[in-house]
Design an enzyme around this catalytic site. Structure first.
Site, PDB file in Angstrom:
ATOM      1  N   CYS A  10       0.861  -1.186   0.000  1.00 41.62           N
ATOM      2  CA  CYS A  10       0.000   0.000   0.000  1.00 41.62           C
ATOM      3  C   CYS A  10       0.897   1.236   0.000  1.00 41.62           C
ATOM      4  O   CYS A  10       2.046   1.154  -0.429  1.00 41.62           O
ATOM      5  CB  CYS A  10      -0.985  -0.031   1.170  1.00 41.62           C
ATOM      6  SG  CYS A  10      -0.215  -0.034   2.796  1.00 41.62           S
ATOM      7  N   ASN A  13       2.332   1.480   4.343  1.00 41.74           N
ATOM      8  CA  ASN A  13       2.629   0.211   5.026  1.00 41.74           C
ATOM      9  C   ASN A  13       2.342   0.279   6.526  1.00 41.74           C
ATOM     10  O   ASN A  13       3.014  -0.349   7.344  1.00 41.74           O
ATOM     11  CB  ASN A  13       4.082  -0.248   4.780  1.00 41.74           C
ATOM     12  CG  ASN A  13       4.389  -1.682   5.221  1.00 41.74           C
ATOM     13  OD1 ASN A  13       5.511  -1.998   5.582  1.00 41.74           O
ATOM     14  ND2 ASN A  13       3.412  -2.558   5.180  1.00 41.74           N
ATOM     15  N   CYS A  15      -1.375   0.782   7.396  1.00 41.58           N
ATOM     16  CA  CYS A  15      -2.813   0.509   7.541  1.00 41.58           C
ATOM     17  C   CYS A  15      -3.237  -0.738   6.756  1.00 41.58           C
ATOM     18  O   CYS A  15      -3.455  -1.808   7.333  1.00 41.58           O
ATOM     19  CB  CYS A  15      -3.649   1.709   7.086  1.00 41.58           C
ATOM     20  SG  CYS A  15      -3.358   3.215   8.054  1.00 41.58           S
ATOM     21  N   ARG A  16      -3.378  -0.614   5.433  1.00 35.88           N
ATOM     22  CA  ARG A  16      -3.967  -1.693   4.653  1.00 35.88           C
ATOM     23  C   ARG A  16      -3.074  -2.914   4.492  1.00 35.88           C
ATOM     24  O   ARG A  16      -3.519  -4.052   4.730  1.00 35.88           O
ATOM     25  CB  ARG A  16      -4.370  -1.162   3.269  1.00 35.88           C
ATOM     26  CG  ARG A  16      -5.502  -0.178   3.311  1.00 35.88           C
ATOM     27  CD  ARG A  16      -5.627   0.607   2.013  1.00 35.88           C
ATOM     28  NE  ARG A  16      -4.500   1.508   1.808  1.00 35.88           N
ATOM     29  CZ  ARG A  16      -4.331   2.264   0.750  1.00 35.88           C
ATOM     30  NH1 ARG A  16      -5.211   2.202  -0.233  1.00 35.88           N
ATOM     31  NH2 ARG A  16      -3.296   3.071   0.661  1.00 35.88           N
ATOM     32  N   SER A  17      -1.816  -2.711   4.045  1.00 35.59           N
ATOM     33  CA  SER A  17      -1.000  -3.901   3.767  1.00 35.59           C
ATOM     34  C   SER A  17      -0.604  -4.667   5.039  1.00 35.59           C
ATOM     35  O   SER A  17      -0.542  -5.900   4.989  1.00 35.59           O
ATOM     36  CB  SER A  17       0.215  -3.554   2.894  1.00 35.59           C
ATOM     37  OG  SER A  17       1.071  -2.624   3.503  1.00 35.59           O
ATOM     38  N   ASP A 126      -8.254   3.805   1.264  1.00 35.41           N
ATOM     39  CA  ASP A 126      -7.263   4.182   2.273  1.00 35.41           C
ATOM     40  C   ASP A 126      -8.011   4.685   3.519  1.00 35.41           C
ATOM     41  O   ASP A 126      -8.710   5.701   3.448  1.00 35.41           O
ATOM     42  CB  ASP A 126      -6.392   5.296   1.685  1.00 35.41           C
ATOM     43  CG  ASP A 126      -5.272   5.707   2.618  1.00 35.41           C
ATOM     44  OD1 ASP A 126      -5.246   5.228   3.766  1.00 35.41           O
ATOM     45  OD2 ASP A 126      -4.436   6.515   2.188  1.00 35.41           O
TER      46      ASP A 126
HETATM   47  P1  4NP Z   1      -1.763   2.833   4.061  1.00 36.58           P
HETATM   48  O1  4NP Z   1      -2.381   4.206   4.623  1.00 36.58           O
HETATM   49  O2  4NP Z   1      -1.212   3.121   2.699  1.00 36.58           O
HETATM   50  O3  4NP Z   1      -2.932   1.909   4.019  1.00 36.58           O
HETATM   51  O4  4NP Z   1      -0.693   2.416   5.062  1.00 36.58           O
HETATM   52  C1  4NP Z   1      -1.650   5.391   4.691  1.00 36.58           C
HETATM   53  C2  4NP Z   1      -0.765   5.583   5.726  1.00 36.58           C
HETATM   54  C3  4NP Z   1      -0.051   6.772   5.819  1.00 36.58           C
HETATM   55  C4  4NP Z   1      -0.231   7.752   4.849  1.00 36.58           C
HETATM   56  C5  4NP Z   1      -1.104   7.551   3.803  1.00 36.58           C
HETATM   57  C6  4NP Z   1      -1.809   6.356   3.724  1.00 36.58           C
HETATM   58  N1  4NP Z   1       0.490   8.962   4.964  1.00 36.58           N
HETATM   59  O5  4NP Z   1       0.239   9.876   4.136  1.00 36.58           O
HETATM   60  O6  4NP Z   1       1.331   9.097   5.859  1.00 36.58           O
END
Ligand code: 4NP
Length: 159
Positions: A10, A13, A15-17, A126
């Protein structure tokens, strides 16, 4: 014996993955099939390198009996394309980012999570700027998808 190595990717790294990694590991280990899989996750962005998953992702997984608190965020690297059989992007932006850095010839097949799991082209949304309900919805989507991915580990190529 490992039959399939999978990397979930994702953006951050956190939240989703990490949820996908934890869920697939949980499902395969529940079935006594952990030896068949190598499962990992990474982000296309590097802001959270070395951090544990987002506390809301940890809490959501814990609510379903899955501990992801020991995971550490890392950034995807070009070497990953020769370390894994399958690299699954959680959304289309990250799929594009992966295709940009993929070596021209490599071991990994890169696909969208939804395509591998459901045969569809949809993003896992997201949840970073959302709330607990968004994390729960993502968990449920990932759980359904991971159950299908685990059921057919050596599915044919997906373009
Ligand atoms: P992820 O979510 O891609 O599912 O881990 C996010 C985590 C952090 C950010 C964006 C999306 N960020 O902008 O820091």
């Amino acid at each position: 014996m490992t039959s399939l190595s999978i990397l979930f990717v994702c953006l951050g790294n956190i939240c989703r993955s990490p949820l996908a990694e934890g869920i697939l590991r949980h499902l395969t280990s529940e079935e006594g099939r952990d030896q068949e899989f190598v499962i990992d996750s990474a982000g296309t962005g590097g802001w959270h390198i070395g951090s544990p998953p987002d506390s809301r992702a940890i809490a959501t997984a814990a609510g379903h009996g899955i501990d992801i608190s020991q995971q550490k965020a890392r950034k995807v690297s070009t070497a990953d394309f020769d370390r894994f059989d399958l690299i699954l992007a959680l959304d289309r932006n990250n799929l594009r980012a992966l295709k940009e850095i993929a070596p021209p010839a490599c071991r990994a097949r890169t696909a969208l999570f939804s395509t591998q799991a459901f045969g569809t082209v949809e993003d896992v949304p997201d949840p970073y700027y959302g709330g607990a309900a968004d994390f729960e919805a993502v968990y449920r989507l990932l759980y359904r998808g991971c159950a299908l991915i685990a059921a057919v580990p050596n599915d044919g190529p997906v373009s």
